[in-house]
Design a protein around this motif. Structure first.
Motif, PDB file in Angstrom:
ATOM      1  N   ASP A  91       0.827  -1.209   0.000  1.00 39.31           N
ATOM      2  CA  ASP A  91       0.000   0.000   0.000  1.00 39.31           C
ATOM      3  C   ASP A  91       0.864   1.262   0.000  1.00 39.31           C
ATOM      4  OD1 ASP A  91      -2.476   1.221  -0.204  1.00 39.31           O
ATOM      5  OD2 ASP A  91      -2.647   1.501   1.965  1.00 39.31           O
ATOM      6  N   LEU A  92       1.906   1.244  -0.825  1.00 42.06           N
ATOM      7  CA  LEU A  92       2.792   2.399  -0.978  1.00 42.06           C
ATOM      8  C   LEU A  92       2.413   3.158  -2.238  1.00 42.06           C
ATOM      9  CD1 LEU A  92       6.223   0.720  -0.193  1.00 42.06           C
ATOM     10  CD2 LEU A  92       4.847   2.141   1.330  1.00 42.06           C
ATOM     11  N   ARG A  93       2.508   4.457  -2.181  1.00 44.01           N
ATOM     12  CA  ARG A  93       2.208   5.306  -3.328  1.00 44.01           C
ATOM     13  C   ARG A  93       3.459   6.103  -3.682  1.00 44.01           C
ATOM     14  NH1 ARG A  93      -1.398   2.347  -3.573  1.00 44.01           N
ATOM     15  NH2 ARG A  93      -3.507   2.649  -2.839  1.00 44.01           N
ATOM     16  N   GLU A  94       3.641   6.306  -4.955  1.00 46.13           N
ATOM     17  CA  GLU A  94       4.755   7.127  -5.417  1.00 46.13           C
ATOM     18  C   GLU A  94       4.393   8.588  -5.188  1.00 46.13           C
ATOM     19  OE1 GLU A  94       7.397   7.790  -9.463  1.00 46.13           O
ATOM     20  OE2 GLU A  94       5.709   6.435  -9.488  1.00 46.13           O
ATOM     21  N   ASP A  95       5.275   9.324  -4.550  1.00 49.29           N
ATOM     22  CA  ASP A  95       5.028  10.728  -4.270  1.00 49.29           C
ATOM     23  C   ASP A  95       5.383  11.543  -5.508  1.00 49.29           C
ATOM     24  OD1 ASP A  95       4.348  12.987  -2.848  1.00 49.29           O
ATOM     25  OD2 ASP A  95       6.351  13.209  -1.977  1.00 49.29           O
ATOM     26  N   VAL A  96       4.369  12.056  -6.182  1.00 42.47           N
ATOM     27  CA  VAL A  96       4.558  12.843  -7.393  1.00 42.47           C
ATOM     28  C   VAL A  96       4.368  14.310  -7.031  1.00 42.47           C
ATOM     29  CG1 VAL A  96       3.737  13.265  -9.731  1.00 42.47           C
ATOM     30  CG2 VAL A  96       3.756  10.940  -8.828  1.00 42.47           C
ATOM     31  N   ALA A  97       5.356  15.132  -7.376  1.00 42.81           N
ATOM     32  CA  ALA A  97       5.381  16.525  -6.955  1.00 42.81           C
ATOM     33  C   ALA A  97       4.148  17.309  -7.408  1.00 42.81           C
ATOM     34  CB  ALA A  97       6.646  17.194  -7.484  1.00 42.81           C
ATOM     35  N   ARG A  98       3.690  17.111  -8.600  1.00 39.57           N
ATOM     36  CA  ARG A  98       2.585  17.898  -9.143  1.00 39.57           C
ATOM     37  C   ARG A  98       1.318  17.073  -9.304  1.00 39.57           C
ATOM     38  NH1 ARG A  98       5.300  20.515 -14.326  1.00 39.57           N
ATOM     39  NH2 ARG A  98       3.284  21.513 -14.522  1.00 39.57           N
ATOM     40  N   MET A  99       1.129  16.090  -8.434  1.00 39.67           N
ATOM     41  CA  MET A  99      -0.005  15.181  -8.576  1.00 39.67           C
ATOM     42  C   MET A  99      -1.348  15.896  -8.433  1.00 39.67           C
ATOM     43  SD  MET A  99      -0.158  12.269  -9.588  1.00 39.67           S
ATOM     44  CE  MET A  99      -1.180  10.878  -9.769  1.00 39.67           C
ATOM     45  N   ASP A 100      -1.418  16.921  -7.578  1.00 39.48           N
ATOM     46  CA  ASP A 100      -2.665  17.673  -7.446  1.00 39.48           C
ATOM     47  C   ASP A 100      -3.040  18.325  -8.776  1.00 39.48           C
ATOM     48  OD1 ASP A 100      -2.835  16.980  -4.794  1.00 39.48           O
ATOM     49  OD2 ASP A 100      -1.925  18.848  -4.074  1.00 39.48           O
ATOM     50  N   GLU A 101      -2.041  18.848  -9.450  1.00 37.58           N
ATOM     51  CA  GLU A 101      -2.271  19.475 -10.761  1.00 37.58           C
ATOM     52  C   GLU A 101      -2.727  18.442 -11.777  1.00 37.58           C
ATOM     53  OE1 GLU A 101       0.173  22.075 -14.119  1.00 37.58           O
ATOM     54  OE2 GLU A 101       1.164  21.546 -12.249  1.00 37.58           O
ATOM     55  N   VAL A 102      -2.095  17.279 -11.776  1.00 37.40           N
ATOM     56  CA  VAL A 102      -2.478  16.205 -12.698  1.00 37.40           C
ATOM     57  C   VAL A 102      -3.924  15.784 -12.435  1.00 37.40           C
ATOM     58  CG1 VAL A 102      -2.015  13.808 -13.361  1.00 37.40           C
ATOM     59  CG2 VAL A 102      -0.111  15.375 -12.986  1.00 37.40           C
ATOM     60  N   THR A 103      -4.274  15.597 -11.177  1.00 38.54           N
ATOM     61  CA  THR A 103      -5.639  15.196 -10.816  1.00 38.54           C
ATOM     62  C   THR A 103      -6.656  16.244 -11.257  1.00 38.54           C
ATOM     63  OG1 THR A 103      -4.770  13.973  -8.931  1.00 38.54           O
ATOM     64  CG2 THR A 103      -7.109  14.473  -8.897  1.00 38.54           C
ATOM     65  N   ALA A 104      -6.325  17.513 -11.053  1.00 40.26           N
ATOM     66  CA  ALA A 104      -7.231  18.591 -11.470  1.00 40.26           C
ATOM     67  C   ALA A 104      -7.423  18.592 -12.979  1.00 40.26           C
ATOM     68  CB  ALA A 104      -6.688  19.933 -11.000  1.00 40.26           C
ATOM     69  N   ALA A 121      -2.694  16.429 -18.738  1.00 42.18           N
ATOM     70  CA  ALA A 121      -2.370  15.744 -17.486  1.00 42.18           C
ATOM     71  C   ALA A 121      -1.216  14.766 -17.699  1.00 42.18           C
ATOM     72  CB  ALA A 121      -3.598  15.014 -16.957  1.00 42.18           C
ATOM     73  N   ILE A 122      -1.238  14.051 -18.814  1.00 41.62           N
ATOM     74  CA  ILE A 122      -0.150  13.114 -19.133  1.00 41.62           C
ATOM     75  C   ILE A 122       1.156  13.875 -19.285  1.00 41.62           C
ATOM     76  CG2 ILE A 122       0.728  11.534 -20.905  1.00 41.62           C
ATOM     77  CD1 ILE A 122      -2.243  10.695 -21.346  1.00 41.62           C
ATOM     78  N   LYS A 123       1.103  15.018 -19.964  1.00 42.94           N
ATOM     79  CA  LYS A 123       2.309  15.835 -20.164  1.00 42.94           C
ATOM     80  C   LYS A 123       2.884  16.294 -18.828  1.00 42.94           C
ATOM     81  CE  LYS A 123       3.967  20.034 -22.336  1.00 42.94           C
ATOM     82  NZ  LYS A 123       3.626  21.265 -23.014  1.00 42.94           N
ATOM     83  N   VAL A 124       2.032  16.796 -17.941  1.00 46.84           N
ATOM     84  CA  VAL A 124       2.490  17.266 -16.633  1.00 46.84           C
ATOM     85  C   VAL A 124       3.059  16.102 -15.825  1.00 46.84           C
ATOM     86  CG1 VAL A 124       1.742  18.260 -14.436  1.00 46.84           C
ATOM     87  CG2 VAL A 124       0.942  19.248 -16.590  1.00 46.84           C
ATOM     88  N   TYR A 125       2.388  14.947 -15.869  1.00 44.76           N
ATOM     89  CA  TYR A 125       2.872  13.767 -15.149  1.00 44.76           C
ATOM     90  C   TYR A 125       4.264  13.383 -15.645  1.00 44.76           C
ATOM     91  CZ  TYR A 125       2.936   9.180 -12.959  1.00 44.76           C
ATOM     92  OH  TYR A 125       3.287   8.090 -12.203  1.00 44.76           O
ATOM     93  N   ARG A 126       4.436  13.381 -16.961  1.00 49.21           N
ATOM     94  CA  ARG A 126       5.744  13.029 -17.524  1.00 49.21           C
ATOM     95  C   ARG A 126       6.819  14.015 -17.109  1.00 49.21           C
ATOM     96  NH1 ARG A 126       6.033  11.786 -23.615  1.00 49.21           N
ATOM     97  NH2 ARG A 126       7.956  10.853 -22.910  1.00 49.21           N
ATOM     98  N   GLU A 127       6.485  15.305 -17.121  1.00 48.83           N
ATOM     99  CA  GLU A 127       7.459  16.329 -16.735  1.00 48.83           C
ATOM    100  C   GLU A 127       7.874  16.189 -15.268  1.00 48.83           C
ATOM    101  OE1 GLU A 127       5.447  19.977 -17.591  1.00 48.83           O
ATOM    102  OE2 GLU A 127       5.847  19.858 -19.748  1.00 48.83           O
TER     103      GLU A 127
END
Length: 92
Positions: free
Chosen positions: A46-59, A69-75
């Motif tokens: 039950d570990l999650r990868e901490d993504v810096a801009r995940m809130d932005e991706v979710t929005a 969202a894919i672009k931001v996730y990749r960056e």
């Protein structure tokens, strides 16, 4: 005579290129299996990868801007296109 030499060199080059391509494909396959196993271990623990801009991706996913969202996730993660798409798909 020159034609024979050029032909031999071309065949040697093609043989080397095929060998490198084959080894690269095997290495990519092994890497994909290792990544999948690591994903399963993380899921089990039950570990999650901490993504810096995940809130932005979710929005962006909520707004229907999946490609952005894919672009931001990749960056933010350095992930490849396939991995980023799968991660964004899990959100939506």
């Amino acid at each position: 005579m020159n034609t024979v030499v050029y032909l031999a060199l071309a065949l040697a080059f093609v043989g080397c290129a095929l060998g490198v391509t084959s080894r690269l494909a095997r290495a990519e396959g092994r890497l994909a299996r290792v990544e999948r196993k690591l994903d399963l271990i993380m899921e089990h623990l039950d570990l999650r990868e901490d993504v810096a801009r995940m809130d932005e991706v979710t929005a962006l996913v909520r707004e229907g801007k999946k490609i952005h969202a894919i672009k931001v996730y990749r960056e933010s993660t350095g992930a490849g296109l396939k991995e980023a798409k799968e991660a964004v798909d899990r959100l939506g």
